[in-house]
Design a protein around this motif. Structure first.
Motif, PDB file in Angstrom:
ATOM      1  N   THR A   1       0.852  -1.187   0.000  1.00  0.00           N
ATOM      2  CA  THR A   1       0.000   0.000   0.000  1.00  0.00           C
ATOM      3  C   THR A   1       0.890   1.239   0.000  1.00  0.00           C
ATOM      4  OG1 THR A   1      -0.070   0.159   2.411  1.00  0.00           O
ATOM      5  CG2 THR A   1      -1.778  -1.215   1.350  1.00  0.00           C
ATOM      6  N   LEU A   2       0.283   2.360  -0.225  1.00  0.00           N
ATOM      7  CA  LEU A   2       1.031   3.612  -0.197  1.00  0.00           C
ATOM      8  C   LEU A   2       1.638   3.842   1.189  1.00  0.00           C
ATOM      9  CD1 LEU A   2       1.913   6.140  -1.725  1.00  0.00           C
ATOM     10  CD2 LEU A   2      -0.210   7.217  -0.992  1.00  0.00           C
ATOM     11  N   ASN A   3       0.887   3.547   2.236  1.00  0.00           N
ATOM     12  CA  ASN A   3       1.419   3.714   3.597  1.00  0.00           C
ATOM     13  C   ASN A   3       2.639   2.827   3.825  1.00  0.00           C
ATOM     14  OD1 ASN A   3      -0.463   5.612   4.362  1.00  0.00           O
ATOM     15  ND2 ASN A   3      -1.845   4.125   5.292  1.00  0.00           N
ATOM     16  N   ASP A   4       2.568   1.569   3.366  1.00  0.00           N
ATOM     17  CA  ASP A   4       3.708   0.659   3.518  1.00  0.00           C
ATOM     18  C   ASP A   4       4.920   1.156   2.733  1.00  0.00           C
ATOM     19  OD1 ASP A   4       2.159  -1.050   5.091  1.00  0.00           O
ATOM     20  OD2 ASP A   4       1.674  -2.370   3.409  1.00  0.00           O
ATOM     21  N   LEU A   5       4.676   1.636   1.539  1.00  0.00           N
ATOM     22  CA  LEU A   5       5.761   2.156   0.708  1.00  0.00           C
ATOM     23  C   LEU A   5       6.400   3.378   1.367  1.00  0.00           C
ATOM     24  CD1 LEU A   5       7.369   2.014  -1.950  1.00  0.00           C
ATOM     25  CD2 LEU A   5       5.638   3.531  -2.940  1.00  0.00           C
TER      26      LEU A   5
ATOM     27  N   LEU B   1       9.573   8.067   4.006  1.00  0.00           N
ATOM     28  CA  LEU B   1       8.991   9.285   3.449  1.00  0.00           C
ATOM     29  C   LEU B   1       7.643   9.567   4.093  1.00  0.00           C
ATOM     30  CD1 LEU B   1       9.522   8.671  -0.388  1.00  0.00           C
ATOM     31  CD2 LEU B   1      10.885  10.154   1.099  1.00  0.00           C
ATOM     32  N   ALA B   2       7.242  10.833   4.085  1.00  0.00           N
ATOM     33  CA  ALA B   2       5.887  11.179   4.476  1.00  0.00           C
ATOM     34  C   ALA B   2       4.936  10.602   3.437  1.00  0.00           C
ATOM     35  CB  ALA B   2       5.734  12.697   4.549  1.00  0.00           C
ATOM     36  N   LYS B   3       3.725  10.286   3.847  1.00  0.00           N
ATOM     37  CA  LYS B   3       2.760   9.701   2.914  1.00  0.00           C
ATOM     38  C   LYS B   3       2.521  10.632   1.726  1.00  0.00           C
ATOM     39  CE  LYS B   3      -1.886   7.891   2.492  1.00  0.00           C
ATOM     40  NZ  LYS B   3      -3.200   7.742   3.089  1.00  0.00           N
TER      41      LYS B   3
ATOM     42  N   ALA C   1       5.433  10.255  -0.684  1.00  0.00           N
ATOM     43  CA  ALA C   1       5.337   8.967  -1.375  1.00  0.00           C
ATOM     44  C   ALA C   1       4.220   9.005  -2.418  1.00  0.00           C
ATOM     45  CB  ALA C   1       5.090   7.839  -0.368  1.00  0.00           C
ATOM     46  N   SER C   2       3.138   9.689  -2.098  1.00  0.00           N
ATOM     47  CA  SER C   2       2.017   9.805  -3.031  1.00  0.00           C
ATOM     48  C   SER C   2       2.443  10.546  -4.296  1.00  0.00           C
ATOM     49  CB  SER C   2       0.851  10.534  -2.354  1.00  0.00           C
ATOM     50  OG  SER C   2      -0.236  10.632  -3.226  1.00  0.00           O
ATOM     51  N   ARG C   3       3.218  11.602  -4.159  1.00  0.00           N
ATOM     52  CA  ARG C   3       3.710  12.339  -5.335  1.00  0.00           C
ATOM     53  C   ARG C   3       4.677  11.489  -6.151  1.00  0.00           C
ATOM     54  NH1 ARG C   3       3.642  16.439  -1.505  1.00  0.00           N
ATOM     55  NH2 ARG C   3       5.875  16.273  -1.130  1.00  0.00           N
ATOM     56  N   VAL C   4       5.529  10.727  -5.473  1.00  0.00           N
ATOM     57  CA  VAL C   4       6.464   9.835  -6.164  1.00  0.00           C
ATOM     58  C   VAL C   4       5.685   8.813  -6.988  1.00  0.00           C
ATOM     59  CG1 VAL C   4       8.171   7.988  -5.810  1.00  0.00           C
ATOM     60  CG2 VAL C   4       8.365  10.128  -4.519  1.00  0.00           C
TER      61      VAL C   4
ATOM     62  N   GLY D   1     -11.350  -4.160   0.063  1.00  0.00           N
ATOM     63  CA  GLY D   1     -11.840  -3.356  -1.053  1.00  0.00           C
ATOM     64  C   GLY D   1     -11.727  -1.858  -0.850  1.00  0.00           C
ATOM     65  N   ARG D   2     -11.505  -1.415   0.390  1.00  0.00           N
ATOM     66  CA  ARG D   2     -11.354   0.027   0.660  1.00  0.00           C
ATOM     67  C   ARG D   2      -9.927   0.497   0.425  1.00  0.00           C
ATOM     68  NH1 ARG D   2     -12.328  -0.134   6.612  1.00  0.00           N
ATOM     69  NH2 ARG D   2     -11.203  -2.037   6.199  1.00  0.00           N
ATOM     70  N   SER D   3      -9.010  -0.442   0.292  1.00  0.00           N
ATOM     71  CA  SER D   3      -7.590  -0.107   0.188  1.00  0.00           C
ATOM     72  C   SER D   3      -7.088  -0.294  -1.244  1.00  0.00           C
ATOM     73  CB  SER D   3      -6.809  -1.024   1.142  1.00  0.00           C
ATOM     74  OG  SER D   3      -5.457  -0.669   1.166  1.00  0.00           O
ATOM     75  N   VAL D   4      -6.018   0.422  -1.560  1.00  0.00           N
ATOM     76  CA  VAL D   4      -5.403   0.349  -2.883  1.00  0.00           C
ATOM     77  C   VAL D   4      -3.999  -0.222  -2.737  1.00  0.00           C
ATOM     78  CG1 VAL D   4      -4.536   1.750  -4.809  1.00  0.00           C
ATOM     79  CG2 VAL D   4      -6.728   2.303  -3.753  1.00  0.00           C
ATOM     80  N   VAL D   5      -3.638  -1.106  -3.653  1.00  0.00           N
ATOM     81  CA  VAL D   5      -2.272  -1.630  -3.681  1.00  0.00           C
ATOM     82  C   VAL D   5      -1.564  -1.107  -4.924  1.00  0.00           C
ATOM     83  CG1 VAL D   5      -2.680  -3.712  -2.324  1.00  0.00           C
ATOM     84  CG2 VAL D   5      -3.030  -3.778  -4.783  1.00  0.00           C
ATOM     85  N   LEU D   6      -0.271  -1.046  -4.824  1.00  0.00           N
ATOM     86  CA  LEU D   6       0.564  -0.551  -5.911  1.00  0.00           C
ATOM     87  C   LEU D   6       1.366  -1.705  -6.491  1.00  0.00           C
ATOM     88  CD1 LEU D   6       1.959   2.490  -3.907  1.00  0.00           C
ATOM     89  CD2 LEU D   6       0.040   2.507  -5.510  1.00  0.00           C
ATOM     90  N   THR D   7       1.539  -1.697  -7.786  1.00  0.00           N
ATOM     91  CA  THR D   7       2.372  -2.703  -8.445  1.00  0.00           C
ATOM     92  C   THR D   7       3.192  -2.028  -9.532  1.00  0.00           C
ATOM     93  OG1 THR D   7       0.648  -3.227 -10.046  1.00  0.00           O
ATOM     94  CG2 THR D   7       0.746  -4.607  -8.069  1.00  0.00           C
ATOM     95  N   ALA D   8       4.340  -2.616  -9.797  1.00  0.00           N
ATOM     96  CA  ALA D   8       5.152  -2.145 -10.916  1.00  0.00           C
ATOM     97  C   ALA D   8       4.575  -2.746 -12.192  1.00  0.00           C
ATOM     98  CB  ALA D   8       6.603  -2.569 -10.741  1.00  0.00           C
ATOM     99  N   THR D   9       4.510  -1.952 -13.235  1.00  0.00           N
ATOM    100  CA  THR D   9       4.061  -2.450 -14.535  1.00  0.00           C
ATOM    101  C   THR D   9       5.214  -3.207 -15.196  1.00  0.00           C
ATOM    102  OG1 THR D   9       4.794  -0.474 -15.693  1.00  0.00           O
ATOM    103  CG2 THR D   9       2.506  -0.468 -14.838  1.00  0.00           C
ATOM    104  N   VAL D  10       4.938  -3.819 -16.314  1.00  0.00           N
ATOM    105  CA  VAL D  10       5.990  -4.504 -17.075  1.00  0.00           C
ATOM    106  C   VAL D  10       7.089  -3.502 -17.437  1.00  0.00           C
ATOM    107  CG1 VAL D  10       6.515  -5.722 -19.219  1.00  0.00           C
ATOM    108  CG2 VAL D  10       4.445  -6.298 -17.941  1.00  0.00           C
ATOM    109  N   ALA D  11       6.690  -2.303 -17.852  1.00  0.00           N
ATOM    110  CA  ALA D  11       7.682  -1.271 -18.200  1.00  0.00           C
ATOM    111  C   ALA D  11       8.499  -0.874 -16.967  1.00  0.00           C
ATOM    112  CB  ALA D  11       6.989  -0.049 -18.792  1.00  0.00           C
ATOM    113  N   GLY D  12       7.851  -0.778 -15.812  1.00  0.00           N
ATOM    114  CA  GLY D  12       8.558  -0.455 -14.573  1.00  0.00           C
ATOM    115  C   GLY D  12       9.542  -1.531 -14.190  1.00  0.00           C
ATOM    116  N   ARG D  13       9.122  -2.783 -14.342  1.00  0.00           N
ATOM    117  CA  ARG D  13      10.007  -3.921 -14.039  1.00  0.00           C
ATOM    118  C   ARG D  13      11.225  -3.911 -14.968  1.00  0.00           C
ATOM    119  NH1 ARG D  13       9.381  -8.395 -11.275  1.00  0.00           N
ATOM    120  NH2 ARG D  13       7.155  -8.036 -10.967  1.00  0.00           N
TER     121      ARG D  13
END
Length: 160
Positions: A57-61, A67-69, A72-75, A94-106
């Motif tokens: 999640t953004l908080n975990d990242l 970093l401050a949340k 991290a959100s701007r990053v 379902g209330r939370s959002v997870v982040l993943t790297a895309t194929v291009a990011g990987r």
């Protein structure tokens, strides 16, 4: 002051001076090198963290990057605009959002890491075997000891 205290103070001062110079050199080297790939060092660290974790999640990242949340959100927003990060609904919340790297990011992180590893090979080649064998362990131990004195979350281990 006892002789042992004076020696520890001298060693701590020498360590501080050496680490400060090492970090200064590394930060500017990384900024110049990584920016050639269209991302900042902080964005690269964020992508690297996303690749090491299945769900983050953004908080975990933010915690992992110290970093401050809001920062991290701007990053993440910048990486998302560039097509390197995607957001999805958390599969268990379902209330939370997870982040993943895309194929291009990987692909980008793999390219950056490959170049950095090649650079470290050239650097390590100049040292005797026993120094090469202990270099990473020393830095890992210093990092763990320093992290235990901060509020930053420990990063997860790299999968591959």
């Amino acid at each position: 002051m006892k002789a042992g205290d004076a020696m520890l103070t001298r060693q701590a001062r020498e360590l501080q001076d050496a680490l400060a110079e090492f970090i200064r050199v590394y930060q500017f080297r990384d900024r110049d090198r990584i920016c050639c790939y269209d991302i900042s060092p902080t964005q690269c660290y964020a992508l690297d963290a996303l690749l090491r974790r299945e769900l983050i999640t953004l908080n975990d990242l933010a915690a992992e990057l110290c970093l401050a949340k809001s920062t991290a959100s701007r990053v993440v927003a910048t990486l998302e605009r560039k097509g390197y990060v995607a957001r999805a609904t958390h599969p268990r919340d379902g209330r939370s959002v997870v982040l993943t790297a895309t194929v291009a990011g990987r692909r980008l992180v793999e390219s950056i890491r490959g170049d950095l590893i090649d650079e470290k090979k050239r650097l390590l080649a100049e040292f005797p075997e026993e120094v090469r064998e202990s270099a990473a362990e020393l830095i890992q131990r210093l990092t763990a000891a320093s992290r235990s004195r901060t509020v930053c979350a420990a990063p997860t281990k790299r999968l591959a």
